[in-house]
Scaffold this active site. Structure first.
Site, PDB file in Angstrom:
ATOM      1  N   ALA A  13       3.328  -0.990   4.651  1.00  0.00           N
ATOM      2  CA  ALA A  13       2.823  -1.049   6.038  1.00  0.00           C
ATOM      3  C   ALA A  13       2.370  -2.454   6.441  1.00  0.00           C
ATOM      4  O   ALA A  13       2.392  -2.788   7.636  1.00  0.00           O
ATOM      5  CB  ALA A  13       1.691  -0.046   6.223  1.00  0.00           C
ATOM      6  N   HIS A  69      12.819  -2.755   1.555  1.00  0.00           N
ATOM      7  CA  HIS A  69      12.242  -1.477   1.981  1.00  0.00           C
ATOM      8  C   HIS A  69      13.119  -0.362   1.447  1.00  0.00           C
ATOM      9  O   HIS A  69      14.352  -0.462   1.485  1.00  0.00           O
ATOM     10  CB  HIS A  69      12.167  -1.386   3.508  1.00  0.00           C
ATOM     11  N   LEU A  70      12.469   0.690   0.987  1.00  0.00           N
ATOM     12  CA  LEU A  70      13.216   1.860   0.525  1.00  0.00           C
ATOM     13  C   LEU A  70      13.932   2.517   1.695  1.00  0.00           C
ATOM     14  O   LEU A  70      15.103   2.878   1.609  1.00  0.00           O
ATOM     15  CB  LEU A  70      12.239   2.867  -0.109  1.00  0.00           C
ATOM     16  N   PRO A 109       0.784  -1.227   0.000  1.00  0.00           N
ATOM     17  CA  PRO A 109       0.000   0.000   0.000  1.00  0.00           C
ATOM     18  C   PRO A 109       0.823   1.287   0.000  1.00  0.00           C
ATOM     19  O   PRO A 109       1.849   1.379   0.671  1.00  0.00           O
ATOM     20  CB  PRO A 109      -0.834  -0.090   1.287  1.00  0.00           C
ATOM     21  N   ASN A 110       0.310   2.232  -0.764  1.00  0.00           N
ATOM     22  CA  ASN A 110       0.839   3.602  -0.868  1.00  0.00           C
ATOM     23  C   ASN A 110       2.136   3.715  -1.672  1.00  0.00           C
ATOM     24  O   ASN A 110       2.610   4.827  -1.915  1.00  0.00           O
ATOM     25  CB  ASN A 110       1.035   4.230   0.535  1.00  0.00           C
ATOM     26  N   ARG A 130       4.574  11.017  -1.496  1.00  0.00           N
ATOM     27  CA  ARG A 130       4.999  10.746  -0.112  1.00  0.00           C
ATOM     28  C   ARG A 130       6.229  11.586   0.250  1.00  0.00           C
ATOM     29  O   ARG A 130       6.823  12.237  -0.597  1.00  0.00           O
ATOM     30  CB  ARG A 130       5.260   9.242   0.073  1.00  0.00           C
ATOM     31  N   GLU A 159      12.691  -9.631   0.973  1.00  0.00           N
ATOM     32  CA  GLU A 159      11.920  -8.487   1.475  1.00  0.00           C
ATOM     33  C   GLU A 159      12.743  -7.215   1.272  1.00  0.00           C
ATOM     34  O   GLU A 159      13.933  -7.204   1.595  1.00  0.00           O
ATOM     35  CB  GLU A 159      11.642  -8.704   2.971  1.00  0.00           C
ATOM     36  N   ASN A 196       8.011  -5.666  -1.358  1.00  0.00           N
ATOM     37  CA  ASN A 196       8.002  -4.561  -0.407  1.00  0.00           C
ATOM     38  C   ASN A 196       6.573  -4.525   0.133  1.00  0.00           C
ATOM     39  O   ASN A 196       5.677  -3.980  -0.512  1.00  0.00           O
ATOM     40  CB  ASN A 196       8.368  -3.228  -1.065  1.00  0.00           C
ATOM     41  N   ARG A 249      13.490   4.260  12.065  1.00  0.00           N
ATOM     42  CA  ARG A 249      12.268   5.075  12.068  1.00  0.00           C
ATOM     43  C   ARG A 249      11.429   4.761  13.317  1.00  0.00           C
ATOM     44  O   ARG A 249      11.955   4.294  14.317  1.00  0.00           O
ATOM     45  CB  ARG A 249      11.514   4.827  10.752  1.00  0.00           C
ATOM     46  N   HIS A 304       4.398  -4.734   8.976  1.00  0.00           N
ATOM     47  CA  HIS A 304       4.453  -4.627  10.425  1.00  0.00           C
ATOM     48  C   HIS A 304       3.348  -5.381  11.159  1.00  0.00           C
ATOM     49  O   HIS A 304       3.421  -5.516  12.369  1.00  0.00           O
ATOM     50  CB  HIS A 304       4.454  -3.137  10.810  1.00  0.00           C
ATOM     51  N   ARG A 320       7.731   0.410  13.194  1.00  0.00           N
ATOM     52  CA  ARG A 320       8.330  -0.093  11.945  1.00  0.00           C
ATOM     53  C   ARG A 320       9.501  -1.038  12.213  1.00  0.00           C
ATOM     54  O   ARG A 320      10.082  -1.599  11.292  1.00  0.00           O
ATOM     55  CB  ARG A 320       8.807   1.077  11.080  1.00  0.00           C
ATOM     56  N   TYR A 340      11.421   8.785   1.181  1.00  0.00           N
ATOM     57  CA  TYR A 340      11.253   7.859   0.052  1.00  0.00           C
ATOM     58  C   TYR A 340      11.938   8.299  -1.244  1.00  0.00           C
ATOM     59  O   TYR A 340      11.897   7.576  -2.230  1.00  0.00           O
ATOM     60  CB  TYR A 340       9.755   7.616  -0.187  1.00  0.00           C
TER      61      TYR A 340
HETATM   62  C1  DQA Z   1       8.354   0.905   3.492  1.00  0.00           C
HETATM   63  C2  DQA Z   1       8.483   1.102   5.009  1.00  0.00           C
HETATM   64  C3  DQA Z   1       7.146   0.873   5.696  1.00  0.00           C
HETATM   65  O1  DQA Z   1       7.284   1.078   7.092  1.00  0.00           O
HETATM   66  C4  DQA Z   1       6.116   1.851   5.177  1.00  0.00           C
HETATM   67  O2  DQA Z   1       4.857   1.579   5.750  1.00  0.00           O
HETATM   68  C5  DQA Z   1       6.036   1.896   3.695  1.00  0.00           C
HETATM   69  C6  DQA Z   1       7.261   1.769   2.907  1.00  0.00           C
HETATM   70  C7  DQA Z   1       9.663   1.251   2.756  1.00  0.00           C
HETATM   71  O3  DQA Z   1       9.793   0.853   1.604  1.00  0.00           O
HETATM   72  O4  DQA Z   1      10.520   1.938   3.316  1.00  0.00           O
HETATM   73  O5  DQA Z   1       4.972   2.148   3.131  1.00  0.00           O
HETATM   74  O6  DQA Z   1       8.073  -0.472   3.248  1.00  0.00           O
END
Ligand code: DQA
Length: 144
Positions: free
Chosen positions: A76, A99-100, A9-10, A17, A97, A73, A106, A79, A110, A22
């Site tokens: 959210a 993550h950016l 998501p997102n 963002r 897995e 990725n 953080r 978590h 997270r 990011y």
């Molecule tokens: C994320 C880190 C997550 O905590 C966050 O909710 C994201 C992006 C990252 O790529 O850094 O949406 O997965």
């Protein structure tokens, strides 16, 4: 070889963002970078993004049924989604897995990933390069 690159998501709104977390790349640019680097390593990358937990689970089922390696990725979902963890646990090929951002640097919520325990490894904190590092790690794992 076909691989799936699944995004939660997102992540489709990266350009909207917080760019201090990011970066400035939008999702289309990120996808183009993954496609190019994937091709260089001999992968055909099937890149997807969803805001829906159920769609992500269905994609993981599809990957499990076809024994396709996955880079994920989970955003959210990372978590808290035990459902995505359980689906990921059924994969037959490697799972990486990514993550950016450096999630460990953080907010405390997270710091937990319910996915890491079923992944071959996790790469976080390198911005878009987290994905290219994951492609290279996957290539190494598949050659073993
Ligand atoms: C994320 C880190 C997550 O905590 C966050 O909710 C994201 C992006 C990252 O790529 O850094 O949406 O997965």
């Amino acid at each position: 070889m076909k691989i799936m690159v699944l995004n939660g998501p997102n992540l489709g709104r990266l350009d909207i963002r917080d760019s201090s977390i990011y970066g400035k790349m939008d999702f289309a640019q990120l996808s183009a970078m993954i496609t190019t680097e994937g091709q260089r390593l001999g992968f055909v990358t099937d890149i997807r993004q969803t805001n829906s937990e159920s769609e992500m689970i269905e994609w993981l089922h599809e990957a499990a049924d076809s024994a396709v390696p996955v880079i994920i990725n989970p955003a959210a979902f990372t978590h808290y989604s035990y459902a995505i963890r359980d689906a990921a646990d059924m994969l037959k090929a490697p799972l990486i897995e990514v993550h950016l951002s450096n999630t460990m640097a953080r907010e405390e919520f997270r710091h937990t990933s319910v996915i890491s325990g079923v992944a071959s490894g996790t790469i976080a904190g390198f911005g878009p390069a987290s994905y290219t590092l994951a492609l290279s790690a996957l290539s190494g794992l598949l050659k073993k």
